[in-house]
Write an enzyme that holds these catalytic residues in place. Structure first.
Site, mmCIF file in Angstrom:
data_model
loop_
_atom_site.group_PDB
_atom_site.id
_atom_site.type_symbol
_atom_site.label_atom_id
_atom_site.label_comp_id
_atom_site.label_asym_id
_atom_site.label_seq_id
_atom_site.Cartn_x
_atom_site.Cartn_y
_atom_site.Cartn_z
ATOM 1 N N ASP A 171 35.136 38.796 76.802
ATOM 2 C CA ASP A 171 35.699 40.049 76.313
ATOM 3 C C ASP A 171 35.262 40.138 74.861
ATOM 4 O O ASP A 171 35.716 39.366 74.024
ATOM 5 C CB ASP A 171 37.231 40.005 76.399
ATOM 6 N N HIS A 172 34.375 41.073 74.569
ATOM 7 C CA HIS A 172 33.735 41.024 73.249
ATOM 8 C C HIS A 172 34.725 41.277 72.105
ATOM 9 O O HIS A 172 34.418 41.000 70.958
ATOM 10 C CB HIS A 172 32.521 41.954 73.176
ATOM 11 N N HIS A 202 40.345 44.614 76.579
ATOM 12 C CA HIS A 202 40.359 44.613 75.110
ATOM 13 C C HIS A 202 41.767 44.786 74.536
ATOM 14 O O HIS A 202 42.200 44.047 73.662
ATOM 15 C CB HIS A 202 39.482 45.743 74.551
HETATM 16 C C1 BG6 Z 1 33.372 48.527 76.047
HETATM 17 C C2 BG6 Z 1 33.734 49.767 76.808
HETATM 18 O O1 BG6 Z 1 33.856 47.385 76.703
HETATM 19 O O2 BG6 Z 1 33.959 48.605 74.737
HETATM 20 C C3 BG6 Z 1 33.204 50.993 76.090
HETATM 21 O O3 BG6 Z 1 33.163 49.705 78.116
HETATM 22 C C4 BG6 Z 1 33.726 51.019 74.667
HETATM 23 O O4 BG6 Z 1 33.580 52.181 76.771
HETATM 24 C C5 BG6 Z 1 33.468 49.686 73.969
HETATM 25 O O5 BG6 Z 1 33.043 52.049 73.996
HETATM 26 C C6 BG6 Z 1 34.188 49.648 72.631
HETATM 27 O O6 BG6 Z 1 33.765 48.522 71.920
HETATM 28 P P1 BG6 Z 1 33.837 48.507 70.330
HETATM 29 O O7 BG6 Z 1 33.454 47.111 69.972
HETATM 30 O O8 BG6 Z 1 32.859 49.543 69.848
HETATM 31 O O9 BG6 Z 1 35.245 48.864 69.969
#
Ligand code: BG6
Length: 505
Positions: A188-189, A251
């Site tokens: 989960d990034h 997230h």
């Molecule tokens: C991704 C979603 O996991 O996270 C996207 O699939 C979203 O829809 C993105 O835009 C948001 O990531 P960050 O790091 O830009 O908040």
């Protein structure tokens, strides 16, 4: 959790989906950053596996092109050459091509022998989720998945991990038939973001916040993940997913669990994740009444974002004109445990909102007014801590102070900590830490099967309710802070969202 000073052992990273967007934008730049900062071992190689039939040189040149585009300015030539020398490629159809995995095995054997790399492999599945178990199965069938003779084999799976509780359970079960849980890294990034990791340090590495981090002092918590981007070219995926699936069980629940968890007895992967899992288990299930009162969904209409006219969701590429998919969701969560009983956690996320802004606000209860009776002070404002995750990473403490002068007047002031001002600009995609942790075998920042399932357990009934009911979606204009109903969700409780422009009040 290791402290990033663990030694990365010699290994090969195999990227399935090597010609896809994630590899270009995130994985290659993250590998470049790790290499530049000296975190990768000398005995290291990357094998790209993609559908396209490319020669090794074509892949290497494309990869360097992507690095120039996505890894920032002033690339270091020595690092580029280092990487160029370590890139390999093999192509074919993951599902159909019988030859592909045989070719991959031959390539891995050959390069490991040539470079003196022991057969430690980690596979990055930058693939659609329906291919996760299929590809992992073929890796194992070809003798490349089992940990034998002291070699390790790890598998990183991208989100979405399943489409609902049932599919997530099936995926976990399918993977656990062929792999051990310790080989599975569900990424989960959000957990790669510095400020997200800093929540643990802020709470448990300081003595002054934790004593007040509970229902005796906290009025409520609000978590916002707002994006200005629309669905872009991802309509095909997004129209079947929607904001709830796309952002919440993964997230946003990471942010909820890190904010709400009890202190783990150590930073060992399982102890941290046990505490996170307990928070997810304590989220009160939604029922008939709370579907109506505590859940808001919306879809963006046309509007203006960053000064530009933008189209309504329904007219975006690959999106049905009749789509009922939500691009915004707000929920009021109750965490039914000793620490958080009666402290609502309001969460919201949406696309095409007024600003890109991710933050966690911990709002404290009002102090008693009694001392200010008979002074010109009309009311006391409550203190809050704003953990801003993006775009400006940092933490701000908002509190009241006396305005200088002969009469007693109070103003709101803040104490601000900003990551960039303090530590300088870091070139980071958010994936560096996670890739490094996988290489060093540290799963703390990855989701365990029970956490994924607990996340789905909370949101699946909402999805089912939406599916069964004829609820109309609320609309919101692009460039706004979401549907009015989301404001009403808090107003009903005498509270309001703290949008960035309100933060000073
Ligand atoms: C991704 C979603 O996991 O996270 C996207 O699939 C979203 O829809 C993105 O835009 C948001 O990531 P960050 O790091 O830009 O908040």
């Amino acid at each position: 959790m290791k402290q990033n000073n663990s030694k990365a052992e010699p290994c090969v990273m195999v990227i399935f989906g090597a010609t896809g967007d994630l590899t270009k934008r995130k994985l290659l730049p993250a590998i470049y950053n790790l290499a530049k900062d000296g975190y990768l071992p000398e005995k290291f190689a990357i094998v790209g596996v993609g559908r396209q039939e490319l020669e090794r040189d074509e892949f290497r040149n494309e990869a360097l092109g992507h690095l120039k585009e996505f890894a920032g300015k002033g690339l270091d030539k020595k690092t580029l050459n280092w990487l160029h020398d370590r890139l390999y490629y093999t192509g074919g159809d993951f599902g159909e091509d019988k030859q592909l995995f045989g070719d991959l095995k031959a390539l891995l054997n050959e390069l490991c022998e040539k470079r003196g790399i022991p057969e430690n492999y980690f596979y990055y599945m930058a693939l659609p989720p329906d291919l996760f178990a299929v590809v992992a199965g073929k890796v194992v069938d070809n003798g490349l998945g089992r940990e034998e003779q002291g070699h390790w084999r790890r598998f990183i799976f991208e989100k979405p991990f399943g489409h609902d509780l049932r599919s997530a359970k099936k995926l976990n079960a399918d993977l656990l038939k062929i792999l051990k849980e310790r080989q599975i890294y569900r990424i989960d990034h959000y957990l790669g973001k510095e400020t997200v990791q800093n929540i643990l340090v802020f709470r448990f590495g300081n003595g002054m916040f934790e004593p007040i981090w509970n229902r005796n002092y906290v009025d409520h918590v609000q978590i916002t993940v707002a994006e200005t981007l629309g669905v872009e070219l991802r309509g095909k995926y997004y129209d079947t997913a929607g904001a709830l699936r796309d952002m919440v069980p993964n997230h946003i629940f990471q942010l909820v669990t890190l904010t709400a968890m009890e202190p783990p007895v150590s930073f060992n992967a399982d102890e941290v994740r046990d505490e996170q899992a307990k928070v997810l288990e304590a989220i009160k299930p939604f029922d008939k009444k709370s579907f109506e009162s505590d859940v808001v969904r919306g879809q963006y209409g046309k509007g203006v974002v960053d000064g530009k006219d933008v189209a309504a969701y329904k007219t975006e590429p690959d999106v049905s004109n009749f789509s009922k998919t939500e691009t915004f969701v707000a929920l009021k969560l109750s965490i039914d445990n000793w620490r958080w009983a009666d402290v609502p956690f309001y969460i919201r996320t949406g696309k095409r909102m007024a600003e890109k802004h991710t933050s966690i606000i911990v709002q404290f209860k009002q102090p008693p007014f009694v001392m200010f009776r008979g002074t010109p002070v009309e009311r006391l404002r409550s203190n809050y801590i704003d953990i801003h995750i993006q775009p400006d990473e940092g933490i701000t403490l908002h509190f009241g102070a006396k305005i200088p002068g002969p009469v007693m007047k109070l103003g709101v002031v803040d104490m601000d900590f900003n990551y960039v001002e303090h530590f300088g600009e870091q070139m980071s995609t958010g994936y560096e830490r996670l890739l490094f942790d996988c290489i060093t075998g540290d799963a703390t920042l990855f989701q365990r099967a029970d956490m994924v399932e607990a996340g789905w357990e909370t949101v699946s009934p909402i999805l089912k309710h939406w599916n069964d009911s004829s609820d109309n979606l609320t609309r919101y204009p692009s460039g706004s802070w979401g549907p009015k109903a989301a404001d009403e969700l808090l107003e009903r409780d005498g509270r309001r969202w703290r949008n960035p422009q309100h933060n000073q009040k």
